[in-house]
Design a protein around this motif. Sequence first.
Motif, PDB file in Angstrom:
ATOM      1  N   LEU A  19      45.727  29.160  15.050  1.00 38.01           N
ATOM      2  CA  LEU A  19      46.899  30.219  14.671  1.00 38.01           C
ATOM      3  C   LEU A  19      46.091  31.546  14.553  1.00 38.01           C
ATOM      4  N   PRO A  20      46.545  32.575  15.549  1.00 38.45           N
ATOM      5  CA  PRO A  20      46.086  33.934  15.347  1.00 38.45           C
ATOM      6  C   PRO A  20      46.605  34.730  13.929  1.00 38.45           C
ATOM      7  N   LEU A  21      46.045  35.259  13.302  1.00 39.41           N
ATOM      8  CA  LEU A  21      46.663  35.994  12.237  1.00 39.41           C
ATOM      9  C   LEU A  21      46.280  37.462  12.368  1.00 39.41           C
ATOM     10  N   ARG A  22      47.631  38.056  12.600  1.00 44.65           N
ATOM     11  CA  ARG A  22      47.636  39.490  12.669  1.00 44.65           C
ATOM     12  C   ARG A  22      47.257  40.241  11.491  1.00 44.65           C
ATOM     13  N   GLN A  23      46.402  41.462  11.719  1.00 44.13           N
ATOM     14  CA  GLN A  23      45.931  41.993  10.425  1.00 44.13           C
ATOM     15  C   GLN A  23      46.932  42.554   9.739  1.00 44.13           C
ATOM     16  N   ASP A  24      48.038  43.042  10.133  1.00 41.31           N
ATOM     17  CA  ASP A  24      49.266  43.326   9.120  1.00 41.31           C
ATOM     18  C   ASP A  24      50.057  42.412   8.580  1.00 41.31           C
ATOM     19  N   HIS A  25      49.613  41.157   8.950  1.00 45.54           N
ATOM     20  CA  HIS A  25      50.195  39.954   8.093  1.00 45.54           C
ATOM     21  C   HIS A  25      49.349  39.379   7.071  1.00 45.54           C
ATOM     22  N   ARG A  26      47.949  39.611   7.324  1.00 47.68           N
ATOM     23  CA  ARG A  26      46.974  38.988   6.455  1.00 47.68           C
ATOM     24  C   ARG A  26      47.126  39.340   4.770  1.00 47.68           C
ATOM     25  N   PRO A  27      47.401  40.465   4.507  1.00 49.78           N
ATOM     26  CA  PRO A  27      47.592  40.769   2.930  1.00 49.78           C
ATOM     27  C   PRO A  27      48.785  40.005   2.581  1.00 49.78           C
ATOM     28  N   GLY A  28      49.646  39.702   3.087  1.00 50.28           N
ATOM     29  CA  GLY A  28      50.895  38.874   2.623  1.00 50.28           C
ATOM     30  C   GLY A  28      50.445  37.257   2.667  1.00 50.28           C
ATOM     31  N   VAL A  29      49.902  37.039   3.584  1.00 49.83           N
ATOM     32  CA  VAL A  29      49.289  35.650   3.855  1.00 49.83           C
ATOM     33  C   VAL A  29      48.547  35.320   2.381  1.00 49.83           C
ATOM     34  N   LEU A  30      47.442  36.040   2.183  1.00 50.43           N
ATOM     35  CA  LEU A  30      46.777  36.064   1.159  1.00 50.43           C
ATOM     36  C   LEU A  30      47.220  35.970  -0.026  1.00 50.43           C
ATOM     37  N   ARG A  31      48.122  36.921  -0.170  1.00 51.02           N
ATOM     38  CA  ARG A  31      49.069  36.877  -1.515  1.00 51.02           C
ATOM     39  C   ARG A  31      49.812  35.486  -1.720  1.00 51.02           C
ATOM     40  N   TYR A  32      50.208  34.971  -0.595  1.00 48.37           N
ATOM     41  CA  TYR A  32      51.116  33.772  -0.941  1.00 48.37           C
ATOM     42  C   TYR A  32      49.935  32.619  -1.107  1.00 48.37           C
ATOM     43  N   PHE A  33      49.120  32.604  -0.746  1.00 52.02           N
ATOM     44  CA  PHE A  33      47.830  31.570  -1.028  1.00 52.02           C
ATOM     45  C   PHE A  33      47.233  31.965  -2.564  1.00 52.02           C
ATOM     46  N   GLU A  34      47.383  33.161  -2.973  1.00 55.17           N
ATOM     47  CA  GLU A  34      46.855  33.367  -4.200  1.00 55.17           C
ATOM     48  C   GLU A  34      48.004  32.665  -5.297  1.00 55.17           C
TER      49      GLU A  34
END
Length: 68
Positions: A19-34
Amino acid sequence: MKPTGIETYVDAAAATLGLPLRQDHRPGVLRYFELAAGFAALLEAVPLEPHHENATTFVPVSPPEPGT
């Protein structure tokens, strides 16, 4: 889970799934997992006994026939 652990997990999961994870999506994905890790920690802190387990079978009840 510490932030570095979350980053490591997200990177490994994305790579494993291809699954490619775009750099502009990364902060939101990390926040969700947090947030999800925080919820999991709250649930894991609740002591459970064997009798707290859910039922093994759910049997729905049919609604009554109209007029009965």
